[in-house]
Each structure stands twice: as structure tokens, then as C-alpha cells.
Write a protein that holds these residues in place. Structure first.
Motif, PDB file in Angstrom:
ATOM      1  N   ARG A  42      10.034  30.851  21.823  1.00 57.26           N
ATOM      2  CA  ARG A  42      10.890  30.443  20.717  1.00 57.26           C
ATOM      3  C   ARG A  42      12.339  30.844  20.976  1.00 57.26           C
ATOM      4  N   TRP A  43      13.250  30.304  20.154  1.00 58.66           N
ATOM      5  CA  TRP A  43      14.682  30.510  20.361  1.00 58.66           C
ATOM      6  C   TRP A  43      15.060  31.985  20.373  1.00 58.66           C
ATOM      7  N   ASP A  44      14.577  32.771  19.407  1.00 58.21           N
ATOM      8  CA  ASP A  44      15.003  34.161  19.286  1.00 58.21           C
ATOM      9  C   ASP A  44      14.692  34.955  20.552  1.00 58.21           C
ATOM     10  N   GLU A  45      13.473  34.815  21.045  1.00 60.52           N
ATOM     11  CA  GLU A  45      13.075  35.534  22.259  1.00 60.52           C
ATOM     12  C   GLU A  45      13.891  35.072  23.456  1.00 60.52           C
TER      13      GLU A  45
ATOM     14  N   PRO B 252      13.369  27.038  16.923  1.00 64.50           N
ATOM     15  CA  PRO B 252      13.279  28.202  16.039  1.00 64.50           C
ATOM     16  C   PRO B 252      11.966  28.146  15.259  1.00 64.50           C
TER      17      PRO B 252
ATOM     18  N   TRP C  85      16.927  33.720  23.430  1.00 58.45           N
ATOM     19  CA  TRP C  85      18.314  34.162  23.273  1.00 58.45           C
ATOM     20  C   TRP C  85      18.451  35.652  23.590  1.00 58.45           C
ATOM     21  N   ASP C  86      17.501  36.442  23.111  1.00 55.97           N
ATOM     22  CA  ASP C  86      17.548  37.885  23.351  1.00 55.97           C
ATOM     23  C   ASP C  86      17.467  38.209  24.841  1.00 55.97           C
TER      24      ASP C  86
ATOM     25  N   SER D 175      21.496  34.082  15.608  1.00 59.33           N
ATOM     26  CA  SER D 175      21.050  35.130  16.529  1.00 59.33           C
ATOM     27  C   SER D 175      22.050  36.278  16.579  1.00 59.33           C
TER      28      SER D 175
ATOM     29  N   ARG E 164      21.735  38.249  13.443  1.00 57.36           N
ATOM     30  CA  ARG E 164      20.498  39.039  13.438  1.00 57.36           C
ATOM     31  C   ARG E 164      20.681  40.356  14.178  1.00 57.36           C
ATOM     32  N   HIS E 165      21.603  40.394  15.146  1.00 57.04           N
ATOM     33  CA  HIS E 165      21.854  41.617  15.919  1.00 57.04           C
ATOM     34  C   HIS E 165      23.080  42.380  15.406  1.00 57.04           C
TER      35      HIS E 165
ATOM     36  N   TYR F 279      22.149  28.043  15.766  1.00 62.06           N
ATOM     37  CA  TYR F 279      21.173  29.036  16.226  1.00 62.06           C
ATOM     38  C   TYR F 279      21.880  30.226  16.868  1.00 62.06           C
TER      39      TYR F 279
END
Length: 454
Positions: free
Chosen positions: A436-439, A211, A441-442, A47, A50-51, A43
Motif C-alpha cells: 500500500r501507499w503508506d508502506e 491507499p 512511501w515510508d 504521508s 502522518r509523520h 497522498y
């Protein structure tokens, strides 16, 4: 001695060379274990990609990584060998040889990869990875982050005991070199506080979060999965004496072949899932004992045990399961592809977690995944479980097999009605708006990466 001097000169020369001006866009994600069985590090890699970061993912290639990892052009997998060390001699020397071999292998790999802005390493396993990664980071000029999933020495203590010499050395090593990292992440607030108070290490809590692939599974996809599994495993097939015209049947679902509509089968069994890695921190006999005291006429419970790896206790529990004669309960232990696992979780009625943290400071990711699928959970109690499982809200917490047995009777007393506790817990999970994971992690990791890059 001359060889050591030559190696040192080579290393210094490598560290002093000019750094690539684009190095801040490169991140190495390292796990001294099976990449496919390290979801959190996968993950992280996704992430970062994705950035816009280029990721070198280093680890063992045992279990197949998630398809998203394999298809991502920004993620390169750099496999390393799972070295075993010497096979003869005293145990301590065999273990020491394994550490030495891994040290040289990992050091060479980290010195040969292109310039990195960060090395993000999972711990455990951290011996010898923490020390080697720290040394390589100092020579290469990159930032070193440890993601603390647990304490490695506490896992070793489950097998060898806390007073074992190797365990004591592992604790000393972990405490010493853990302090040399530039940044630290950890999985619970309890671990963050323990790192600060006990080892004087400041860390950011990054809770495991599911995720998007972990979600409730639509009936159509449930039916397709059960059809596939039924081709191999009998418990997923319908009863032989049940036939319906123009209907495709499984033990749980039925599809109208003329309209394509899928519904639950009447009188369907409950599907209970317990995901296990067959290790010492999970006492699977607790669940088996609870089921022995469970009497339920109809429908039966299908207990699906997800064998996530060939853990040291797998054969022991397999024999124990085979020796049980459980009424109205069918046990199935097949292997699932990574892509099918979340589909099965999203199709289940109840999850059971038997994970007891070796340190009391980490949380079971399997429960995180279950909650992502809005699947209520019965989980065995340990120190910081309250950070994840809210008793009587999203599940129930038990302390022994007797208590678990009573909880199963309570939750399945009016199955498959959604008006009882099981339905309430699922409703609470649906309405919780869980992150969720993305939010996650960000919010917690991206600022740390950007701060260094800027």
C-alpha cells in the motif's frame, strides 16, 4: 532595468534573512494543476502530515480535494489562480504570456510562504514551475524535489507533433532545469533509467500504490451506493417487471428489509468500469469498437465511464457514444464524488484501461486503484506496462479492439461464476499481498526527508 534591480534586491534580502529553526518540519507540496485531480500529490501531503510535518499544498482549486486533506489540521491549502494569458494575437505569444503571468504569480507565492525544509513539485506540468521553484529554492535555502510523473514535452507532442517549435523548446527547458533539482522521484524503473541515461538525472522509483480507501467493497456498501446512483441514473435501477416482497432492489443487489441481509441479484449484469480523463493519450473508440463486436444475450454489461475531468475530447466521445446502438450494453457516464469512486471500483467486475503513456515511461494510476480493489483489468499495451499488469495473472493485455472484444467474451463467458479466468485473476490479486501507499512511501521517501532534517 531599475524595476528589475529593485525586485532582485528584495529577493536577495528575503533569501538572506534568518531561517526559522523549525523550517525542517515544513514541506511545500506543489502542483501547477488541479489539486483535486492530483491524487499522488495529495497522498504525499497526507504521508508527510502522518509523520508530523506541516504541509502547504499549493495548486488550483477546481475539483474538490479528498476529505482527508480538508480535515487534516497539518495541511494548509494555498490556492493559486489558473491564469490564461492573453486572448488575442498569435498563438505562440498567447502561450508565452500565460507562462510569464504564471511565473510571476508562482514566484511571489513561493517567496511569501513561511520557511520550508523542502518543496516537492509534480512534473508535468513543469513549465514554468520547475525553473521558478528552483530559483525560489535557491533564495529561500530549501531542498527542491521533483516528482516525475511523465515528461511534459511528450504530452504537448500529442497535440502539436514532435517537430513543433514549442515542443522542442519545452524539451530543452525540461532537460535543462530538471537537472537543477536536489532530489528526484519517478513513477517507474523505466523512467528512472531514462532519466539517468538521457538527462543524467538520478531518481528514486516511487511506484504509485493504492491507499487503504481502495479495497473490495462489502455488499452492504455496494447496495447503498447503487440505491443512491439509481435515484439519478436508470441503469442502476432494477427491471420494472421485477418485484419482490420485503426486498429493496437495485440492478445488482437486493436487501431484505426485514433482516437487512444483502445479496447479489440473480441474473445481475456485469459491471465494467473504464475511468477516463478524455485526453489524447486514451483512445476510447477502441473500447466502443470492441463492444460493437460483443454479443452476449444475458446478463447485459453496464459500462460505467468515470469522467474524471472535462478533457478536450469529452464532447467528441459523448457524441460517439450516443450514436452507438450496442446490444445488451448500457453506458452510464455520471460524475462521482471522490469518496464514492473507490466504493464503485470495489463493486465492479472488470476494469478496462485505455491509457497509452505519451512517453512510454509512466503507468496508469487508475489501474493501481483497480488492483487495490482486487479488480482484474484489461489494459492496452505500451512500453513499460509489464511493471504493473502481469498478463494472465492479474489481468489481460490487448493491442486493438478485436483483441479486447475476444477478451471480454472470454472473461464474461461464465459470469457471474467465480471459477473462470475473472475469478482466478481476482483471487490472485487478493493473495498477492500488494503493498500500500503508506508502506511504500515510508520505505522510499521518508528516509530522504529525514536524512536532510538530521
Amino acid at each position: 532595468a531599475s524595476v528589475a534591480v529593485v525586485v532582485l534586491i528584495f529577493v536577495l534580502a528575503s533569501g538572506l534573512k534568518g531561517r526559522d529553526e523549525r523550517a525542517h518540519l515544513n514541506v511545500c507540496v506543489l502542483v501547477l494543476g488541479d489539486i483535486g485531480r492530483s491524487p499522488r500529490m495529495q497522498y504525499h501531503a497526507l504521508s508527510l502530515s502522518r509523520h508530523g510535518y506541516n504541509v502547504t499544498l499549493i495548486g488550483f482549486l477546481g475539483t474538490k480535494p479528498h476529505q482527508d486533506i480538508l480535515e487534516d489540521d497539518r495541511i494548509d491549502i494555498l490556492p493559486i489562480s489558473e491564469l490564461k494569458g492573453l486572448t488575442v494575437g498569435p498563438k505562440i505569444f498567447r502561450y508565452a504570456s500565460k507562462v510569464i503571468f504564471q511565473t510571476f504569480q508562482l514566484f511571489c507565492v513561493l517567496m511569501k510562504i513561511e520557511d520550508q525544509g523542502y518543496i516537492l513539485m509534480q512534473n508535468p506540468p513543469g513549465l514554468p514551475a520547475i525553473a521558478v521553484t528552483w530559483v525560489a529554492s535557491r533564495f529561500r535555502g530549501n531542498q527542491f524535489i521533483i516528482d516525475w510523473h511523465n515528461y511534459g514535452y511528450t504530452i504537448m507532442a500529442l497535440t502539436h507533433g514532435q517537430n513543433n517549435f514549442i515542443v522542442k523548446m519545452a524539451k530543452w527547458y525540461e532537460k535543462l532545469f530538471g537537472c537543477f533539482s536536489d532530489h528526484n522521484l519517478c513513477v517507474t524503473n523505466a523512467m528512472r533509467e531514462d532519466l539517468r541515461k538521457t538527462w543524467n538525472i538520478e531518481a528514486t522509483t516511487l511506484y504509485d500504490k493504492p491507499p487503504p480507501i481502495f479495497r473490495e467493497t462489502p455488499l452492504k456498501l455496494q447496495h447503498e451506493l447503487f440505491i443512491r446512483m439509481g435515484s439519478t441514473y436508470l441503469p442502476f435501477r432494477p427491471s420494472p417487471d421485477v418485484t419482490k416482497e420485503y426486498m429493496e432492489l437495485t440492478a445488482f443487489t437486493e436487501r431484505n428489509t426485514q433482516t437487512g441481509a444483502v445479496t447479489h441479484s440473480s441474473g445481475r449484469p456485469a459491471l465494467l468500469i473504464s475511468s477516463t480523463s478524455w485526453t489524447e493519450d486514451e483512445d476510447f473508440s477502441i473500447l466502443l469498437q470492441a463492444l460493437e463486436g460483443y454479443y452476449f444475450i444475458s446478463p447485459y454489461i453496464l459500462l460505467y465511464c468515470t469522467p474524471q475531468c472535462k478533457g478536450p475530447q469529452k464532447e467528441y466521445y459523448k457524441k460517439l457514444i450516443d450514436s452507438k446502438e450496442l446490444q445488451h450494453i448500457k453506458i452510464c457516464t455520471p460524475w462521482l464524488e471522490a469518496e464514492d469512486y473507490p466504493v464503485l471500483l470495489g463493486s465492479a467486475d472488470l476494469g478496462v484501461c485505455l491509457h497509452k503513456s505519451s512517453s512510454g515511461l509512466d503507468l496508469p494510476m487508475k489501474v493501481v486503484d483497480m488492483f487495490g480493489c482486487c479488480l482484474p483489468v484489461c489494459a492496452i499495451h505500451f512500453q513499460c506496462l509489464h511493471e504493473l499488469v502481469k498478463n494472465e495473472e492479474n489481468g489481460l493485455i490487448f493491442k486493438d479492439s478485436k483483441e479486447l472484444s475476444e477478451q471480454l467474451k472470454l472473461l464474461f463467458s461464465d459470469f457471474p461464476s467465480d471459477q473462470g479466468k475473472l475469478g482466478i485473476f481476482r483471487k490472485n490479486l487478493r493473495e498477492s499481498g500488494q503493498q500500500r501507499w503508506d508502506e511504500n512511501w515510508d520505505q522510499n521517501v521518508l528516509p530522504l526527508i529525514k536524512e536532510h532534517c538530521d
